[in-house]
Motif scaffolding. Structure first.
Motif, PDB file in Angstrom:
ATOM      1  N   LEU A 101       0.793  -1.236   0.000  1.00  0.00           N
ATOM      2  CA  LEU A 101       0.000   0.000   0.000  1.00  0.00           C
ATOM      3  C   LEU A 101       0.819   1.276   0.000  1.00  0.00           C
ATOM      4  O   LEU A 101       0.525   2.187  -0.785  1.00  0.00           O
ATOM      5  N   PRO A 102       1.822   1.442   0.815  1.00  0.00           N
ATOM      6  CA  PRO A 102       2.517   2.744   0.812  1.00  0.00           C
ATOM      7  C   PRO A 102       3.135   3.098  -0.531  1.00  0.00           C
ATOM      8  O   PRO A 102       3.353   4.274  -0.804  1.00  0.00           O
ATOM      9  N   TYR A 103       3.314   2.077  -1.353  1.00  0.00           N
ATOM     10  CA  TYR A 103       4.002   2.364  -2.611  1.00  0.00           C
ATOM     11  C   TYR A 103       3.061   2.703  -3.742  1.00  0.00           C
ATOM     12  O   TYR A 103       3.517   3.000  -4.847  1.00  0.00           O
ATOM     13  N   ILE A 104       1.791   2.663  -3.495  1.00  0.00           N
ATOM     14  CA  ILE A 104       0.868   3.105  -4.537  1.00  0.00           C
ATOM     15  C   ILE A 104       0.159   4.386  -4.130  1.00  0.00           C
ATOM     16  O   ILE A 104      -0.834   4.775  -4.740  1.00  0.00           O
ATOM     17  N   VAL A 105       0.667   5.030  -3.097  1.00  0.00           N
ATOM     18  CA  VAL A 105       0.007   6.238  -2.621  1.00  0.00           C
ATOM     19  C   VAL A 105       0.412   7.413  -3.494  1.00  0.00           C
ATOM     20  O   VAL A 105       1.606   7.691  -3.686  1.00  0.00           O
ATOM     21  N   ILE A 106      -0.567   8.079  -4.034  1.00  0.00           N
ATOM     22  CA  ILE A 106      -0.340   9.337  -4.757  1.00  0.00           C
ATOM     23  C   ILE A 106      -1.198  10.377  -4.066  1.00  0.00           C
ATOM     24  O   ILE A 106      -2.431  10.384  -4.225  1.00  0.00           O
ATOM     25  N   PRO A 107      -0.579  11.272  -3.337  1.00  0.00           N
ATOM     26  CA  PRO A 107      -1.391  12.191  -2.544  1.00  0.00           C
ATOM     27  C   PRO A 107      -2.145  13.179  -3.414  1.00  0.00           C
ATOM     28  O   PRO A 107      -1.761  13.473  -4.547  1.00  0.00           O
ATOM     29  N   ASP A 108      -3.166  13.734  -2.882  1.00  0.00           N
ATOM     30  CA  ASP A 108      -3.891  14.797  -3.551  1.00  0.00           C
ATOM     31  C   ASP A 108      -3.056  16.063  -3.528  1.00  0.00           C
ATOM     32  O   ASP A 108      -2.183  16.225  -2.683  1.00  0.00           O
ATOM     33  N   PRO A 109      -3.363  16.960  -4.424  1.00  0.00           N
ATOM     34  CA  PRO A 109      -2.602  18.221  -4.401  1.00  0.00           C
ATOM     35  C   PRO A 109      -3.017  19.061  -3.198  1.00  0.00           C
ATOM     36  O   PRO A 109      -4.127  18.925  -2.690  1.00  0.00           O
ATOM     37  N   PRO A 110      -2.148  19.921  -2.777  1.00  0.00           N
ATOM     38  CA  PRO A 110      -2.505  20.786  -1.651  1.00  0.00           C
ATOM     39  C   PRO A 110      -3.582  21.786  -2.064  1.00  0.00           C
ATOM     40  O   PRO A 110      -3.820  22.033  -3.247  1.00  0.00           O
ATOM     41  N   VAL A 111      -4.170  22.371  -1.092  1.00  0.00           N
ATOM     42  CA  VAL A 111      -5.283  23.289  -1.339  1.00  0.00           C
ATOM     43  C   VAL A 111      -4.991  24.606  -0.658  1.00  0.00           C
ATOM     44  O   VAL A 111      -4.052  24.752   0.122  1.00  0.00           O
ATOM     45  N   ALA A 112      -5.826  25.561  -0.982  1.00  0.00           N
ATOM     46  CA  ALA A 112      -5.802  26.875  -0.334  1.00  0.00           C
ATOM     47  C   ALA A 112      -4.452  27.547  -0.492  1.00  0.00           C
ATOM     48  O   ALA A 112      -3.836  28.004   0.478  1.00  0.00           O
ATOM     49  N   LEU A 113      -4.011  27.640  -1.739  1.00  0.00           N
ATOM     50  CA  LEU A 113      -2.762  28.355  -1.986  1.00  0.00           C
ATOM     51  C   LEU A 113      -3.017  29.849  -1.879  1.00  0.00           C
ATOM     52  O   LEU A 113      -4.000  30.370  -2.409  1.00  0.00           O
ATOM     53  N   ASN A 114      -2.106  30.532  -1.242  1.00  0.00           N
ATOM     54  CA  ASN A 114      -2.174  31.989  -1.255  1.00  0.00           C
ATOM     55  C   ASN A 114      -0.780  32.543  -1.015  1.00  0.00           C
ATOM     56  O   ASN A 114       0.125  31.820  -0.579  1.00  0.00           O
ATOM     57  N   TRP A 115      -0.620  33.802  -1.322  1.00  0.00           N
ATOM     58  CA  TRP A 115       0.708  34.403  -1.239  1.00  0.00           C
ATOM     59  C   TRP A 115       0.614  35.741  -0.527  1.00  0.00           C
ATOM     60  O   TRP A 115      -0.389  36.444  -0.603  1.00  0.00           O
ATOM     61  N   THR A 116       1.730  36.082   0.119  1.00  0.00           N
ATOM     62  CA  THR A 116       1.822  37.381   0.774  1.00  0.00           C
ATOM     63  C   THR A 116       3.167  37.995   0.397  1.00  0.00           C
ATOM     64  O   THR A 116       4.162  37.297   0.214  1.00  0.00           O
ATOM     65  N   LEU A 117       3.155  39.306   0.316  1.00  0.00           N
ATOM     66  CA  LEU A 117       4.370  40.014  -0.062  1.00  0.00           C
ATOM     67  C   LEU A 117       5.290  40.099   1.154  1.00  0.00           C
ATOM     68  O   LEU A 117       4.886  40.552   2.218  1.00  0.00           O
ATOM     69  N   LEU A 118       6.495  39.653   0.958  1.00  0.00           N
ATOM     70  CA  LEU A 118       7.438  39.714   2.070  1.00  0.00           C
ATOM     71  C   LEU A 118       8.124  41.074   2.129  1.00  0.00           C
ATOM     72  O   LEU A 118       8.106  41.761   3.134  1.00  0.00           O
ATOM     73  N   ASN A 119       8.804  41.416   1.035  1.00  0.00           N
ATOM     74  CA  ASN A 119       9.454  42.725   1.008  1.00  0.00           C
ATOM     75  C   ASN A 119       9.697  43.123  -0.436  1.00  0.00           C
ATOM     76  O   ASN A 119       9.684  42.293  -1.347  1.00  0.00           O
ATOM     77  N   LEU A 120       9.934  44.406  -0.593  1.00  0.00           N
ATOM     78  CA  LEU A 120      10.179  44.989  -1.903  1.00  0.00           C
ATOM     79  C   LEU A 120      11.620  45.486  -1.918  1.00  0.00           C
ATOM     80  O   LEU A 120      12.103  46.008  -0.918  1.00  0.00           O
ATOM     81  N   SER A 121      12.263  45.295  -3.032  1.00  0.00           N
ATOM     82  CA  SER A 121      13.665  45.720  -3.092  1.00  0.00           C
ATOM     83  C   SER A 121      13.743  47.247  -3.066  1.00  0.00           C
ATOM     84  O   SER A 121      12.785  47.927  -3.424  1.00  0.00           O
ATOM     85  N   PRO A 122      14.864  47.797  -2.649  1.00  0.00           N
ATOM     86  CA  PRO A 122      14.994  49.263  -2.578  1.00  0.00           C
ATOM     87  C   PRO A 122      14.795  49.940  -3.927  1.00  0.00           C
ATOM     88  O   PRO A 122      14.284  51.057  -3.992  1.00  0.00           O
ATOM     89  N   SER A 123      15.171  49.259  -4.994  1.00  0.00           N
ATOM     90  CA  SER A 123      14.965  49.884  -6.303  1.00  0.00           C
ATOM     91  C   SER A 123      13.536  49.780  -6.755  1.00  0.00           C
ATOM     92  O   SER A 123      13.154  50.387  -7.742  1.00  0.00           O
ATOM     93  N   GLY A 124      12.764  48.998  -6.027  1.00  0.00           N
ATOM     94  CA  GLY A 124      11.368  48.893  -6.398  1.00  0.00           C
ATOM     95  C   GLY A 124      11.114  48.030  -7.604  1.00  0.00           C
ATOM     96  O   GLY A 124      10.072  48.134  -8.232  1.00  0.00           O
ATOM     97  N   LEU A 125      12.086  47.214  -7.934  1.00  0.00           N
ATOM     98  CA  LEU A 125      11.934  46.419  -9.150  1.00  0.00           C
ATOM     99  C   LEU A 125      11.699  44.945  -8.870  1.00  0.00           C
ATOM    100  O   LEU A 125      11.260  44.230  -9.750  1.00  0.00           O
ATOM    101  N   SER A 126      12.040  44.490  -7.701  1.00  0.00           N
ATOM    102  CA  SER A 126      11.846  43.064  -7.423  1.00  0.00           C
ATOM    103  C   SER A 126      11.326  42.912  -6.001  1.00  0.00           C
ATOM    104  O   SER A 126      11.450  43.810  -5.176  1.00  0.00           O
TER     105      SER A 126
END
Lengths: 621, 224
Positions: free
Chosen positions: A150-175
């Motif tokens: 059994l452990p070798y036929i396990v294919i997990p489901d994809p994760p859910v509830a993806l979201n992102w938050t801004l960590l920081n902005l570079s001083p030049s404002g470009l990245s």
């Protein structure tokens, strides 16, 4: 036994045939034959044949998948069998081998629509070996591949509830950096520890086709560094059981974008490099300009060439050292002796000029040269018995509009013994002028007998000799710069044949140029020599009209000129730049004989009324 | 990791040395360095995770080196019948969720103890091969050593969890493993291959059990 009875066993390919036979009893006869004949290579062949034998012609299981390690499903395919219509035709059995026991059961839950056999939690045991079989029409189809744990036929489901938050902005404002977080798949029992799931995040720019992978990790969150402002990114995640190999499907994508004018992400460094490059080039140019200041000034703003007498230093004129020039430069506009003539008549090789070098005031060399030139001239005059001296006249200088220099003329020339250098009319190339001048001083014309210091050139012999007329007052109608006059130089050299020229006397009133095919032409006839208007080659010609004075190579005849005085003192230069000459004593000069090389020898004894400005140049020295 | 192992072993040795022969572990130890149950459980879990990873690597190494292609287990690890049998260990998740902590630990202990001898056998059998890679030999040796540490840790854990004085383990089935030195090469390979696979499977089981236990210890109500 191919490997012998050696108790030390070797690697995998070497094993006895009997063992192969026991192991491969289930294989096809082809495999059996192959194993008998080709032992070493058959190891690879086994694999190939094995795959060939599992061609999907018989009913078989396509795959078995578990999502959460608690239940699983297996799907079958009927292959090429078409007569499976009712559920009774096909049955699924499984054999479960656990430590200590083995049991055999039928599929707990059929789904004929999907051709699926579902095992619920009660029938699923982890770490036990399941082997599935298909029974179609009472025929068992089983395969080694259909056994699994059994452990070798396990294919997990994809994760859910993806979201992102801004960590920081570079001083030049470009990245910027972004923290992406998600939740584990709801079906996977991660919380209780039943499954350990790890995740792999992939992201890419929307308009690119290549995904970037981040490291597989266990935490349900990850930071993406270095995203560019203004671009849109796509992110998706897939999961798998830790320490296992099968990845699940990717989750739904989320899109990350931060608005901004940061599209110069790639062009910003380019612009920066451009600015730096331009500044560097500018600095280098400035440095060159500053260091090569003088040279650049000379190149870009060359000094306007002022008209000069070749050899005459204008400073001398300004300084007033014009006594030397007085005798020669009388009247206005006599400055241009021979300076411009050579330039003007480069393409007329038969025009010869007398070089006047009067830059002798500053250097002893020039003094010597001057002296030598003077001596040259003096030698001539001495031999002719004249006292010559230069530079003792009282010169009156007045500004000359033409030449830009003060032109001086001698007012009281009768009191002096003006020195007029003999015209060294040397036939030859203009380049030979110097040489001719040098030769002047070597010998003196021996043919001169009782001649005045001044002489008027009356004619130039075709053979190269110069005919000087005896001193005769001529009206100096126009005196021009030396320009085209040129020294009518003759040599009796070999190149004389190329350079025979004939004096062309043109009537001042007659603007036409009369070319004398023969030396004896009317304009130069008995009426005497008339002053020839000398054309100024001055850059600022002020004279209204000048008839060109042309010397043309000519036929070999000597003009029957009226004998005139040998020498003529230049009395003054009138406003028309003509030379007013003193009438020298009448003398009959012997016809010039073509002396060897000496120009003075070839000077005719017949003075002429005028003297070319070239003579003046030499005289001034 | 080695330092931790040394410290752990030292702690256990100091703790357990008089009782190694009786296989009974007393609880009343006043001079022993104490370690909290949570930390001990964490360390035991780390041991189990590491053992599973190394066993998987060893199995892959062995398979690539010695096992001919047709004999290789498919990706799904069908596996041959494993040696460890007749152990009263639940396998299904539902069963496992129903058993108690003590039973969980006991199962783990049984598993660990059942694999000590086969691993020793694996070491000796690998020496017989001509070109067994050094890496494989080292890994096998490491596995057997780590298994011993794991066993000791689980034993201590059991006493703490059970809060009982003595834990007696039955070793009636210790003679499961049979040595058979008269095997020819292919059979030996097959047997060793089976051993590796089964050990890998059981290592995963041990790890899962311990994780379940940990969840139960930390948050009894949320764990399924």
């Amino acid at each position: 036994m191919f490997c012998g009875a050696n108790p030390r066993w070797t690697s995998q390919l070497c094993y006895p045939l009997s063992s192969i036979m026991t192991v491969s009893s289930k294989y096809s006869p082809l495999l059996f034959v192959c194993s008998l004949l080709f032992t070493p290579g058959c190891a690879f062949l086994f694999d190939w044949v094995d795959t060939a034998s599992s061609a999907p012609l018989v009913p078989h299981f396509t795959e078995c998948i578990s999502r959460e390690m608690a239940t699983f499903s297996c799907w079958w395919s009927t292959g090429s069998f078409q007569n499976i219509s009712s559920p009774e035709d096909l049955k699924v059995f499984y054999e479960r081998k656990s430590p200590g026991k083995t049991d055999r059961n039928e599929c707990p839950q059929y789904n004929y629509l999907n051709q699926e056999c579902f095992f619920d939690a009660n029938h699923t045991t982890a770490w036990d070996t399941y082997c599935l079989e298909l029974h179609v029409h009472n025929v068992t189809y089983a395969n080694e591949d259909d056994c699994f744990t059994l452990p070798y036929i396990v294919i997990p489901d994809p994760p859910v509830a993806l979201n992102w938050t801004l960590l920081n902005l570079s001083p030049s404002g470009l990245s910027y950096d972004v923290l992406v977080s998600w939740k584990p798949p709801p079906s996977a029992d991660v919380k209780s520890g039943w499954m350990r799931v790890e995740y792999e995040l992939q992201y890419r720019e929307l308009n690119s086709t290549k995904w970037k992978n981040l490291e597989i990790q266990y935490d349900p969150q990850q930071t993406i560094y270095g995203l560019h402002v203004g671009r849109e990114y796509e992110v998706h995640i897939r999961s798998k059981m830790k320490a296992f190999v099968k990845f699940g499907e990717f989750s739904k994508s989320i899109f990350i974008q931060i608005e901004g004018s940061g599209d110069d992400g790639t062009s910003f460094p380019v612009m920066l490099a451009l600015i730096f490059g331009i500044s560097g080039i500018f600095i280098i140019i400035m440095f060159i300009v500053v260091s090569q200041h003088q040279r650049l000034i000379m190149i870009l703003l060359p000094p306007v060439p002022a008209p000069k007498i070749k050899g005459i230093d204008s400073e001398l004129l300004k300084k007033g050292k014009l006594e030397e020039l007085n005798l020669i430069l009388s009247g206005g506009g006599m400055g241009g002796l021979s300076a411009h003539a050579p330039d003007f008549y480069q393409d007329e090789p038969w025009v010869e000029f007398i070089e006047v070098d009067i830059d002798g005031a500053d250097s002893s060399e020039k003094e010597d040269n001057q002296g030598s030139d003077t001596q040259r001239l003096l030698a001539l005059s001495q031999q002719v018995g004249n006292h010559m001296h230069i530079g003792s006249s009282n010169a009156t200088c007045f500004p000359d509009d033409d030449s830009g220099r003060a032109s001086c003329y001698d007012l009281d020339h009768p009191d002096q013994d003006p020195l007029i250098p003999m015209a060294t009319l040397l036939p030859g190339q203009p380049e030979d002028r110097e040489a001719s001048a040098d030769r002047d001083q070597t010998t003196a014309p021996q043919t001169w007998v009782n001649t005045d210091f001044y002489a008027q050139v009356s004619n130039v012999m075709p053979s190269g000799g110069v005919v000087l007329s005896p001193g005769q007052q001529l009206r100096a109608q126009e005196n021009q710069e030396d320009a085209k006059k040129g020294s009518k130089k003759e040599t009796c050299d070999d190149n004389a044949k190329d350079i025979h020229f004939q004096l062309l006397v043109v009537d001042p009133e007659n603007t036409e140029i009369k070319q004398n095919s023969t030396p004896s032409t009317s304009p130069v006839s008995n009426e005497g020599y008339q002053t020839v208007p000398l054309q100024t080659v001055d850059p600022n010609p002020i004279e209204e009209q000048q008839s060109p004075y042309i010397l043309t190579p000519d036929s070999p005849q000597s003009p029957p000129f009226t004998p005139v005085a040998d020498y003529t003192v230049v009395q003054e230069v009138d406003s028309q730049h003509s030379l007013l000459l003193n009438p020298p004593p009448q003398q009959q000069a012997p016809p010039p004989s073509c002396q060897s090389q000496h120009p003075l020898k070839s000077l005719p004894a017949m003075p002429v009324d005028y003297i070319t400005p070239d003579l003046f140049g030499h005289l001034s020295q | 990791m080695h330092r931790r192992t040394v410290v752990q072993r030292g702690a256990w040795a100091v703790l357990l040395w008089p009782f190694l022969f009786t296989k009974c572990i007393p609880l009343d130890c006043q001079d022993c360095p104490s370690i909290s149950q949570e930390k001990l459980l964490d360390r035991v879990i780390q041991h189990a995770e590491l053992i599973y990873r190394v066993s998987e690597e060893s199995c892959t190494l062995f398979e690539e080196m010695f096992v001919p292609f047709p004999l290789r287990l498919q990706r799904n690890q069908a596996g041959y019948a494993c040696i460890t049998k007749a152990l009263p260990i639940p396998s299904s998740k539902s069963e496992i969720q129903q058993i108690s902590d003590q039973w969980l630990l006991q199962s783990v202990l049984l598993l660990v103890q059942s694999w000590i001898e086969p691993l020793v056998y694996l070491q000796t059998t690998l020496d017989r091969y001509d070109d067994a890679p050094e890496l494989l030999l080292n890994k096998t040796k490491w596995l057997s050593g780590k298994l011993l540490s794991l066993e000791q840790g689980v034993l201590v854990l059991i006493t703490k969890v059970l809060n009982e004085g003595m834990v007696s383990t039955s070793y009636t089935e210790q003679a499961i493993f049979q040595y058979d030195m008269q095997l020819d090469m292919l059979e030996s390979i097959i047997k060793d291959y089976t051993l590796f696979n089964c050990f890998k499977k059981d290592a995963h089981k041990i790890e899962t059990f311990l994780k379940l236990l940990k969840c139960r210890q930390t948050d009894k109500y949320n764990c399924a």
